[in-house]
Design a protein around this motif. Structure first.
Motif, mmCIF file in Angstrom:
data_model
loop_
_atom_site.group_PDB
_atom_site.id
_atom_site.type_symbol
_atom_site.label_atom_id
_atom_site.label_comp_id
_atom_site.label_asym_id
_atom_site.label_seq_id
_atom_site.Cartn_x
_atom_site.Cartn_y
_atom_site.Cartn_z
ATOM 1 N N ASN A 139 0.841 -1.197 0.000
ATOM 2 C CA ASN A 139 0.000 0.000 0.000
ATOM 3 C C ASN A 139 0.875 1.245 0.000
ATOM 4 O O ASN A 139 1.662 1.451 0.931
ATOM 5 C CB ASN A 139 -0.925 -0.002 1.221
ATOM 6 N N ALA A 166 1.275 4.767 0.732
ATOM 7 C CA ALA A 166 0.650 5.819 1.546
ATOM 8 C C ALA A 166 1.469 7.093 1.411
ATOM 9 O O ALA A 166 1.770 7.535 0.304
ATOM 10 C CB ALA A 166 0.534 5.366 2.999
ATOM 11 N N LYS A 184 -4.866 8.684 4.058
ATOM 12 C CA LYS A 184 -3.606 7.976 4.272
ATOM 13 C C LYS A 184 -3.464 7.498 5.713
ATOM 14 O O LYS A 184 -2.887 6.431 5.961
ATOM 15 C CB LYS A 184 -2.430 8.876 3.870
ATOM 16 N N MET A 200 -5.472 4.405 5.609
ATOM 17 C CA MET A 200 -4.740 3.334 4.932
ATOM 18 C C MET A 200 -3.724 2.697 5.875
ATOM 19 O O MET A 200 -3.593 1.460 5.928
ATOM 20 C CB MET A 200 -4.022 3.874 3.687
ATOM 21 N N LEU A 201 -3.028 3.523 6.628
ATOM 22 C CA LEU A 201 -2.014 3.013 7.544
ATOM 23 C C LEU A 201 -2.653 2.164 8.649
ATOM 24 O O LEU A 201 -2.163 1.080 8.981
ATOM 25 C CB LEU A 201 -1.231 4.179 8.151
ATOM 26 N N SER A 224 -3.934 -1.134 7.191
ATOM 27 C CA SER A 224 -2.818 -2.022 6.870
ATOM 28 C C SER A 224 -2.221 -2.644 8.123
ATOM 29 O O SER A 224 -1.860 -3.834 8.126
ATOM 30 C CB SER A 224 -1.732 -1.243 6.117
ATOM 31 N N VAL A 245 3.387 -1.171 3.981
ATOM 32 C CA VAL A 245 3.057 0.189 3.551
ATOM 33 C C VAL A 245 4.344 0.911 3.165
ATOM 34 O O VAL A 245 5.346 0.842 3.882
ATOM 35 C CB VAL A 245 2.349 0.970 4.673
ATOM 36 N N SER A 302 5.706 4.648 2.689
ATOM 37 C CA SER A 302 5.313 6.019 3.043
ATOM 38 C C SER A 302 6.422 6.998 2.657
ATOM 39 O O SER A 302 7.374 7.213 3.417
ATOM 40 C CB SER A 302 5.034 6.124 4.549
ATOM 41 N N GLU A 362 5.959 -1.200 7.591
ATOM 42 C CA GLU A 362 6.051 0.091 6.909
ATOM 43 C C GLU A 362 7.490 0.392 6.520
ATOM 44 O O GLU A 362 8.416 0.147 7.297
ATOM 45 C CB GLU A 362 5.511 1.216 7.792
#
Length: 265
Positions: free
Chosen positions: A138, A140, A158, A161-162, A165, A181, A183, A227
């Motif tokens: 994803n 973000a 966003k 989304m985080l 996820s 993710v 970012s 992430e």
């Protein structure tokens, strides 16, 4: 890593991070499915990627429309029989204060950036679970951890989304399916071409090339991490904001309030 025979689906693939990610996966011998609303542009990219002797399949779809996404998923699974990587990259932002942003503009950002990601994830997740393999990436933004004045709806999408996820990351433990993710900070793409950004400077000295973020997307596709922040040093800024919000929030707020004021004056 060799992605020979793998199937990678990328949304927002008609430009920027999506296009660059598609090329990088193609260079690793993956078959790529290019998804966006711009069919003409997708066909051009698919033709370009054919030089890597892989299958590049262009599919025009508005990911904010769940019926279109459902149809897309069925067609792709029927065609390829599997999916190995899903890159949820499609998204856009509108720059304005909450007071002056229209409701439909807020809704459209949430629909594409968050709900579109959720629709695509739901569409392909079951197949990945059946395979006991696959990875969701994803895309973000650092704006998923730091609220930026003038970008409330984008940040909300966003942040969402985080959170989505992170929850899914825990649910997927032991299934063979992963989620990561990516970012990034500001990226030099057509994101800032939207008229709402007016005559604002498009990029800062620290803004990233889309190829740099695409490299992170490819790394994320086989990463055990929840992430990846690009560049990594920005994670320290996020840590500061989360750990010492009473110190950092006033500074961040003042910086961005000045930018909003200069844009609106």
């Amino acid at each position: 890593m060799d992605y020979s025979g793998k199937v990678v689906v990328i949304t927002g693939a008609s430009s920027g991070i999506g296009e660059q990610s598609a090329e990088k996966f193609a260079k690793l011998h993956a078959n790529v499915v290019l998804v966006s609303r711009n069919e003409k542009r997708l066909q051009e990219i698919a033709t370009k990627l054919s030089k890597y002797n892989i299958e590049a399949f262009a599919y025009a779809c508005d990911i904010s429309n769940k019926d279109q996404v459902d149809k897309m998923g069925k067609i792709i699974i029927e065609k390829f029989g599997k999916i190995d990587v899903l890159v949820n990259n499609a998204g856009f932002g509108i720059y304005n204060t909450v007071e002056k942003t229209k409701i439909n503009e807020m809704e459209s950002q949430i629909s594409t950036n968050f709900l579109g990601m959720m629709y695509c994830t739901k569409t392909f997740l079951q197949k990945m679970l059946e395979q006991r393999s696959g990875h969701i990436v994803n895309v973000a933004s650092v704006a998923g951890s730091i609220g930026i004045p003038g970008m409330a709806s984008y940040c909300a999408s966003k942040f969402a989304m985080l959170g989505f996820s992170e929850s899914l990351f825990h649910e997927l433990k032991g299934t063979g399916v992963g989620i990561t993710v990516v970012s990034p900070i500001m990226v030099r793409t057509n994101f800032f071409n939207h008229e709402s950004f007016g005559k604002m400077p498009r990029y800062s000295a620290t803004s990233l090339d889309s190829k740099t973020v695409a490299n992170a997307v490819v790394r994320a596709a086989s990463s055990p991490r929840i992430e990846i922040v690009v560049p990594q040093i920005v994670r320290f800024v996020i840590w500061l904001k989360q750990t010492f919000p009473y110190l950092i929030n006033p500074i961040v707020g003042e910086i961005f309030r000045k930018s909003v004021k200069s844009k609106l004056d």
